[in-house]
Design an enzyme around this catalytic site. Structure first.
Site, mmCIF file in Angstrom:
data_model
loop_
_atom_site.group_PDB
_atom_site.id
_atom_site.type_symbol
_atom_site.label_atom_id
_atom_site.label_comp_id
_atom_site.label_asym_id
_atom_site.label_seq_id
_atom_site.Cartn_x
_atom_site.Cartn_y
_atom_site.Cartn_z
ATOM 1 C CB CYS A 124 -0.833 -0.070 1.340
ATOM 2 S SG CYS A 124 -1.919 -1.581 1.564
ATOM 3 C CD1 TRP A 153 -0.098 -5.250 -3.887
ATOM 4 C CD2 TRP A 153 -0.006 -6.480 -1.957
ATOM 5 N NE1 TRP A 153 0.655 -6.390 -4.365
ATOM 6 C CE2 TRP A 153 0.597 -7.203 -3.017
ATOM 7 C CE3 TRP A 153 -0.214 -7.156 -0.805
ATOM 8 C CZ2 TRP A 153 1.240 -8.394 -2.783
ATOM 9 C CZ3 TRP A 153 0.361 -8.058 -0.567
ATOM 10 C CH2 TRP A 153 0.982 -9.085 -1.455
ATOM 11 C CD GLU A 179 18.158 -10.509 -9.252
ATOM 12 O OE1 GLU A 179 17.712 -11.164 -8.303
ATOM 13 O OE2 GLU A 179 17.918 -9.332 -9.316
ATOM 14 C CD GLU A 202 11.062 -9.261 -10.259
ATOM 15 O OE1 GLU A 202 10.502 -9.573 -9.121
ATOM 16 O OE2 GLU A 202 12.202 -9.142 -10.535
ATOM 17 C CG HIS A 246 19.852 -35.153 -8.556
ATOM 18 N ND1 HIS A 246 20.471 -36.461 -8.360
ATOM 19 C CD2 HIS A 246 21.269 -34.444 -8.503
ATOM 20 C CE1 HIS A 246 21.507 -36.440 -8.130
ATOM 21 N NE2 HIS A 246 22.154 -35.219 -8.238
ATOM 22 C CE LYS A 254 12.057 -0.941 -6.013
ATOM 23 N NZ LYS A 254 12.941 -1.659 -6.740
ATOM 24 N NE ARG A 299 4.570 1.880 -0.819
ATOM 25 C CZ ARG A 299 5.487 1.719 -0.011
ATOM 26 N NH1 ARG A 299 6.626 2.325 0.007
ATOM 27 N NH2 ARG A 299 5.285 1.106 1.096
ATOM 28 C CE LYS A 323 15.079 -8.641 -11.323
ATOM 29 N NZ LYS A 323 15.256 -8.410 -10.317
ATOM 30 C CG ASN A 363 1.644 0.147 4.034
ATOM 31 O OD1 ASN A 363 1.249 -0.746 4.103
ATOM 32 N ND2 ASN A 363 2.645 0.969 3.850
ATOM 33 N N GLY A 364 -0.347 -1.571 6.324
ATOM 34 C CA GLY A 364 0.226 -2.809 7.175
ATOM 35 C C GLY A 364 -0.845 -3.515 7.562
HETATM 36 C C1 G6P Z 1 10.148 -7.287 -3.230
HETATM 37 C C2 G6P Z 1 10.841 -6.720 -4.515
HETATM 38 C C3 G6P Z 1 12.246 -7.227 -4.878
HETATM 39 C C4 G6P Z 1 13.112 -7.061 -3.565
HETATM 40 C C5 G6P Z 1 12.601 -7.709 -2.394
HETATM 41 C C6 G6P Z 1 13.307 -7.456 -1.117
HETATM 42 O O1 G6P Z 1 9.753 -8.532 -3.358
HETATM 43 O O2 G6P Z 1 9.731 -6.833 -5.861
HETATM 44 O O3 G6P Z 1 12.790 -6.702 -6.033
HETATM 45 O O4 G6P Z 1 14.328 -7.971 -3.857
HETATM 46 O O5 G6P Z 1 11.193 -7.349 -2.294
HETATM 47 O O6 G6P Z 1 13.057 -6.040 -0.853
HETATM 48 P P1 G6P Z 1 14.107 -5.186 0.057
HETATM 49 O O7 G6P Z 1 13.838 -3.929 -0.284
HETATM 50 O O8 G6P Z 1 14.129 -5.724 1.115
HETATM 51 O O9 G6P Z 1 15.556 -5.269 -0.954
#
Ligand code: G6P
Length: 622
Positions: A2, A76, A495, A502, A518, A617, A27, A499, A112-113
């Site tokens: 949020c 959210w 990673e 997502e 395996h 985010k 976000r 990418k 938010n929370g």
């Molecule tokens: C979310 C974001 C990721 C990020 C992760 C951890 O899932 O989409 O890109 O790596 O949170 O976030 P932080 O702010 O703790 O690095």
């Protein structure tokens, strides 16, 4: 997660609130709403599901909502479906129909929370005659504030502190009280919220980019504090209702850094900002040609006394930890465990004396990472935060802080913050190695020079982007993609796979190359794409063999390797080369083509690159 915004000043609030919300879109959200009040008139509440433009349309770009004080929210969904009625703001009275005003409500709020004990509180309020129109925990908090406000005939600050004592969970709250026109009251615990002030106006937001355009003077309201915000002013109170001082901080982030700057998407812009993010982060850790962790407060004696390191993080930050473990163990000889913060917080890992717990987080607000940090502190470990957002909760609560200098990152899928975290961890590893005698002076100089050369080499990798764009157009219809590698190449694969999945919504998996046979190899069919990361000399042949096992079962192969390994083209259908560097640091280069591949695949599929579905985010709930 949020997003919250607030404004009180001389201008019309709604357009400013909509602008702020648009800067928080990254976000992640599924609905949005505004509450605006004109002088002492009750607040008007308007909400809409879906993208922000629906709310903008509904309010004629904000023009239809008159008033100079207001709050806004992107939701959210956690409690209750993403419907108009569940969208914020919520009111203390009965919001009879979606889109109707706050009517005779005394309190209007956004949140938010997550309020964990909201069911119990709701029952209490039902007994006192409150009627609920939504399924949200937020409506419960707003009504609880209203309950205390009326029962004890106290002011807003006291009503809020009473509520804070009663609720369990996390929250950032922004509330307006009918009897206090022109004022917004805010409170927080474990969810981000900042307050900015300018000459005649004040702003509230979940994150700095939302208000950078208006002011750089920011208060980071602390956990369990309440703020009373009026035009150009903010006064803070502790849980007892006593006034408390919060320092005013000048934000140094460039406002332009939070704009797209001619790039089609924030993600592409941020990919291109990686040379600067890596350079700036490294420069902040190097003084007079030597790594200096003085600013982070990590003393040489402490480094010498370490018996082990635990890295806890989420998402891409966890992938940085996965890479860092190889570098720290190899150079400094300190045993490293890498834990998902969401798991670490619920396990009873014995913490030997001399353990350093490193929490890596771009936002510094990720709920699980914050909880992991607190668990580590409770168990007596020394804690170090590697964080991008200055003043964030994790940065404030950790014993030591090492800031990455990636600047504001807007795209949900991280790129430059990942790279900044990686170089920060590399610098940490090299310094630990020097202090503990794991490397010679000559090796130290060599490693430092190699790190300093990375920004330029990243720039060279970016020059190859057209080939990746072309290749991505060939894989837009893929069903599954497998990323494989060993050691540091495995960390990069993790990673790269994230990418891809997502933002392109193509299923992908990362596997330690040796593990593929395996079980997972049974998924390889004619044409399945397998991407091998092949940058580590000792492991090159082994991973190539694993790729060949896939090829003989029909796989289409792509390889990422370092310049000079041209023989790989005999086996692989498409190869990307990155410049040579010390092998410990190749992840900083090898990750870039994978970011570009995910990006271009998402673009080719016509998807919302910067705001992928269902993602946020900054994940501020468990
Ligand atoms: C979310 C974001 C990721 C990020 C992760 C951890 O899932 O989409 O890109 O790596 O949170 O976030 P932080 O702010 O703790 O690095």
């Amino acid at each position: 997660m949020c997003g919250i915004v607030g404004y009180t000043g001389r201008d019309q609030a709604a357009p400013i609130l909509l602008d702020g919300l648009s800067r928080l879109e990254y976000r992640g959200y599924d609905s949005a709403g505004l509450a605006v009040r004109d002088g002492s008139a009750p607040a008007e509440v308007v909400k809409a599901t879906g993208k922000l433009f629906h709310l903008a349309d509904k309010t004629d770009q904000g023009r239809a909502l008159r008033g100079q004080c207001g709050i806004g929210h992107t939701r959210w969904a956690t409690h209750g479906d993403p419907t108009v009625i569940n969208a914020h703001p919520h009111v203390s009275g009965n919001l009879a129909a979606p889109g109707s005003g706050a009517g005779d409500s005394d309190v209007v709020g956004v949140h938010n929370g997550i309020i964990e004990n909201f069911t119990e509180l709701k029952e209490k309020l039902l007994r006192h005659g409150y009627v609920f129109y939504s399924d949200t925990d937020t409506e419960v908090v707003v009504k609880l504030v209203d309950y205390y406000y009326k029962k004890y005939r106290i002011g807003p600050v006291d009503a809020i502190t009473r509520t804070m004592v009663r609720v369990r969970g996390s929250y950032a709250l922004a509330l307006m009280f009918r009897d206090f026109p022109g004022e917004i009251f805010a409170a927080r615990k474990d969810s981000p919220l900042i307050i900015g002030t300018a000459e005649d106006a004040s702003y509230l937001a979940s994150d700095v980019p939302a208000i950078l355009k208006y002011t750089r003077s920011v208060y980071y309201i602390d956990n369990l504090q309440v703020a009373r915000v009026s035009p150009g002013q903010a006064v803070f109170f502790d849980l007892n209702g006593d006034e408390t001082a919060v320092p005013l901080t000048e934000v140094t982030w460039d406002a332009a850094a939070a704009e797209k700057d001619g790039f089609e998407h924030f993600m592409l812009k941020e990919i291109h900002e990686q040379p600067a993010a890596v350079r700036d982060t490294l420069n902040s850790l190097v003084k007079d040609g030597r790594i200096d962790l003085g600013a982070a407060g990590l003393a040489e004696d402490t480094i010498r006394s370490l018996t082990g390191i635990v890295i806890a993080a989420c998402g891409s930050a966890w992938h940085v930890g996965m890479a860092a473990q190889y570098v720290i163990e190899d150079l400094a000889g300190i045993p490293v465990r890498v834990e998902l913060a969401s798991e670490f917080r619920y396990r009873s890992m014995p913490m030997a004396a001399g353990t350093l717990v490193i929490v890596i987080s771009q936002s510094g607000e990720t709920a699980d990472s914050l909880a992991a940090l607190r668990v580590a502190k409770e168990r007596g470990a020394l804690t170090l935060a590697v964080v991008n957002v200055v003043g964030s909760t994790i940065a404030r609560e950790a014993d030591l802080v090492l800031y990455t200098l990636a600047g504001p990152e807007i795209a949900v899928a991280t790129t430059k913050a990942y790279s900044a975290q990686l170089i920060a961890m590399d610098a940490l590893a090299v310094e630990m190695a020097r202090v503990r005698g794991g490397i010679t002076g000559e090796q130290y100089d060599h490693l430092l020079a190699e790190m300093a050369a990375l920004p330029d080499k990243i720039r060279r990798v970016l020059e190859d982007k057209e080939r990746l764009q072309w290749f991505s157009s060939k894989i837009v219809n893929a069903h599954d993609i497998f990323f494989i590698g060993r050691g540091l190449d495995y960390a990069v694969s993790l990673e790269g796979s994230l990418k891809m999945k997502e933002i392109s919504y193509i299923h992908s998996e990362a596997y330690a190359a040796g593990e593929l046979k395996h079980g997972t190899i049974s998924l390889i069919e004619q044409g399945t794409l397998v991407i091998g990361v092949l940058t580590q000399g000792k492991l090159f042949e082994k991973t190539v063999s694993n790729m060949m096992e896939c090829k003989s079962r029909g796989a289409n192969l792509m390889g990422i390797t370092v310049n000079g390994n041209f023989a790989v083209e005999d086996s692989v259908n498409f190869t990307v080369y990155v410049p040579r560097t010390d092998e410990h640091f190749v992840p900083s280069l090898a990750v870039v083509p994978l970011q570009l591949l995910g990006y271009y695949t998402s673009v080719s599929r016509g998807l919302d690159v910067d705001k992928p579905r269902n993602l946020a985010k900054s994940v501020t709930v468990e």
